[in-house]
Design an enzyme around this catalytic site. Structure first.
Site, PDB file in Angstrom:
ATOM      1  N   GLY A  10       0.813  -1.204   0.000  1.00 27.61           N
ATOM      2  CA  GLY A  10       0.000   0.000   0.000  1.00 27.61           C
ATOM      3  C   GLY A  10       0.850   1.258   0.000  1.00 27.61           C
ATOM      4  O   GLY A  10       2.083   1.206   0.050  1.00 27.61           O
ATOM      5  N   ARG A  12       2.857   4.269   1.227  1.00 28.78           N
ATOM      6  CA  ARG A  12       3.711   4.487   2.399  1.00 28.78           C
ATOM      7  C   ARG A  12       3.944   3.211   3.213  1.00 28.78           C
ATOM      8  O   ARG A  12       4.133   3.256   4.421  1.00 28.78           O
ATOM      9  CB  ARG A  12       3.136   5.579   3.302  1.00 28.78           C
ATOM     10  CG  ARG A  12       3.057   6.934   2.638  1.00 28.78           C
ATOM     11  CD  ARG A  12       4.444   7.521   2.536  1.00 28.78           C
ATOM     12  NE  ARG A  12       4.422   8.832   1.933  1.00 28.78           N
ATOM     13  CZ  ARG A  12       5.012   9.116   0.781  1.00 28.78           C
ATOM     14  NH1 ARG A  12       5.652   8.186   0.118  1.00 28.78           N
ATOM     15  NH2 ARG A  12       4.971  10.331   0.297  1.00 28.78           N
ATOM     16  N   GLY A  14       6.512   1.212   2.669  1.00 25.39           N
ATOM     17  CA  GLY A  14       7.945   0.933   2.711  1.00 25.39           C
ATOM     18  C   GLY A  14       8.426   0.124   1.528  1.00 25.39           C
ATOM     19  O   GLY A  14       9.556  -0.347   1.506  1.00 25.39           O
ATOM     20  N   LYS A  15       7.569  -0.021   0.521  1.00 28.23           N
ATOM     21  CA  LYS A  15       7.920  -0.878  -0.617  1.00 28.23           C
ATOM     22  C   LYS A  15       9.097  -0.338  -1.429  1.00 28.23           C
ATOM     23  O   LYS A  15       9.964  -1.105  -1.843  1.00 28.23           O
ATOM     24  CB  LYS A  15       6.709  -1.166  -1.501  1.00 28.23           C
ATOM     25  CG  LYS A  15       6.078   0.027  -2.153  1.00 28.23           C
ATOM     26  CD  LYS A  15       4.748  -0.336  -2.802  1.00 28.23           C
ATOM     27  CE  LYS A  15       4.054   0.899  -3.292  1.00 28.23           C
ATOM     28  NZ  LYS A  15       3.683   1.840  -2.220  1.00 28.23           N
ATOM     29  N   THR A  35       9.160   6.403 -13.301  1.00 24.50           N
ATOM     30  CA  THR A  35       7.992   6.626 -14.161  1.00 24.50           C
ATOM     31  C   THR A  35       7.221   7.885 -13.795  1.00 24.50           C
ATOM     32  O   THR A  35       6.332   8.297 -14.537  1.00 24.50           O
ATOM     33  CB  THR A  35       7.035   5.420 -14.115  1.00 24.50           C
ATOM     34  OG1 THR A  35       6.580   5.232 -12.773  1.00 24.50           O
ATOM     35  CG2 THR A  35       7.710   4.153 -14.629  1.00 24.50           C
ATOM     36  N   HIS A  50      12.783  10.662  -3.054  1.00 19.92           N
ATOM     37  CA  HIS A  50      13.241   9.378  -3.605  1.00 19.92           C
ATOM     38  C   HIS A  50      14.701   9.481  -4.037  1.00 19.92           C
ATOM     39  O   HIS A  50      15.485   8.553  -3.812  1.00 19.92           O
ATOM     40  CB  HIS A  50      12.351   8.942  -4.780  1.00 19.92           C
ATOM     41  CG  HIS A  50      11.151   8.168  -4.362  1.00 19.92           C
ATOM     42  ND1 HIS A  50      11.114   6.804  -4.365  1.00 19.92           N
ATOM     43  CD2 HIS A  50       9.938   8.575  -3.916  1.00 19.92           C
ATOM     44  CE1 HIS A  50       9.933   6.388  -3.941  1.00 19.92           C
ATOM     45  NE2 HIS A  50       9.187   7.450  -3.670  1.00 19.92           N
ATOM     46  N   ARG A  54      18.301   7.186  -2.390  1.00 14.95           N
ATOM     47  CA  ARG A  54      19.033   6.161  -3.137  1.00 14.95           C
ATOM     48  C   ARG A  54      20.465   6.632  -3.406  1.00 14.95           C
ATOM     49  O   ARG A  54      20.734   7.830  -3.432  1.00 14.95           O
ATOM     50  CB  ARG A  54      18.306   5.784  -4.421  1.00 14.95           C
ATOM     51  CG  ARG A  54      18.169   6.857  -5.444  1.00 14.95           C
ATOM     52  CD  ARG A  54      17.372   6.334  -6.657  1.00 14.95           C
ATOM     53  NE  ARG A  54      17.240   7.364  -7.657  1.00 14.95           N
ATOM     54  CZ  ARG A  54      16.146   8.069  -7.885  1.00 14.95           C
ATOM     55  NH1 ARG A  54      15.061   7.827  -7.179  1.00 14.95           N
ATOM     56  NH2 ARG A  54      16.123   8.987  -8.815  1.00 14.95           N
ATOM     57  N   GLU A  62      14.613   8.556 -16.631  1.00 17.17           N
ATOM     58  CA  GLU A  62      13.213   8.943 -16.531  1.00 17.17           C
ATOM     59  C   GLU A  62      12.486   8.388 -17.746  1.00 17.17           C
ATOM     60  O   GLU A  62      12.802   8.735 -18.880  1.00 17.17           O
ATOM     61  CB  GLU A  62      13.096  10.460 -16.429  1.00 17.17           C
ATOM     62  CG  GLU A  62      13.727  10.951 -15.140  1.00 17.17           C
ATOM     63  CD  GLU A  62      13.438  12.386 -14.823  1.00 17.17           C
ATOM     64  OE1 GLU A  62      12.547  12.991 -15.451  1.00 17.17           O
ATOM     65  OE2 GLU A  62      14.108  12.903 -13.913  1.00 17.17           O
TER      66      GLU A  62
END
Length: 186
Positions: A10, A12, A14-15, A35, A50, A54, A62
């Site tokens: 879902g 938020r 943490g995926k 994307t 994001h 990372r 992109e």
């Protein structure tokens, strides 16, 4: 031959963080395929967050409409690929089609879904031809209430079919709940 590792959950849950840890374990040379489009201030902030979480050494591509092309082009040279995310890709493909979402014709909706699925099949094929594994992130959107609008219902249904196809092609599937990944396939 590259494998697909699908990470779902879902909003938020943490995926994305889990997917980043998963792909980091594949080696140092990572292609990150984004994307999302920065169409408003909130998305600008989400994209910035994001990027901060990372590694700077990862190569960002992109590809809001055709991530399969990046997978095909980068999959032979890098250690791992991270596609974030399939549900945003689904939205991009939906909104690229001329549809009266207040009064959609069923035939037109089938055409829209077919356009989405063409890219999903291209992703599956590119991943299979790749030497690198693909970690793909997607949202689980089918656990809530039935949406009130035809556009939202179509999105929920289309995203569900995208997720089913990707899960069928995946060697491993993870469901992330409250930051905890649970392997559900593989």
């Amino acid at each position: 031959m590259g494998r697909i590792l699908l990470v779902t959950g879902g909003a938020r849950s943490g995926k994305s963080s889990f997917a980043e840890r998963l792909v980091a374990g594949l080696g140092p040379d990572i292609a990150y395929i984004a994307t999302a489009r920065a169409l408003d201030e909130e998305m600008v902030e989400r994209i910035a967050q994001h990027r901060l979480q990372r590694p700077a050494a990862w190569h960002t591509h992109e590809a809001p409409d055709f991530p399969s092309q990046v997978i095909a082009g980068q999959g032979q040279r890098c250690d791992g690929l991270l596609l974030d995310c399939l549900t945003v890709l689904t939205t991009n493909k939906m909104l690229a089609q001329a549809v009266d979402w207040d009064h959609p014709a069923m035939a037109r909706l089938k055409e829209v879904e077919a356009a989405v699925m063409v890219e999903i099949e291209a992703i599956v094929a590119a991943a299979a031809a790749s030497r690198a594994d693909l970690v793909a992130v997607t949202n689980e959107v089918g656990c809530g209430i039935v949406p009130g609008s035809s556009m939202a219902r179509f999105f929920r249904d289309c995203a569900g079919r995208v997720n089913q196809r990707m899960a069928a092609a995946a060697a491993e599937v993870y469901l992330v709940v409250s930051g905890i990944p649970v392997r559900i396939k593989g």
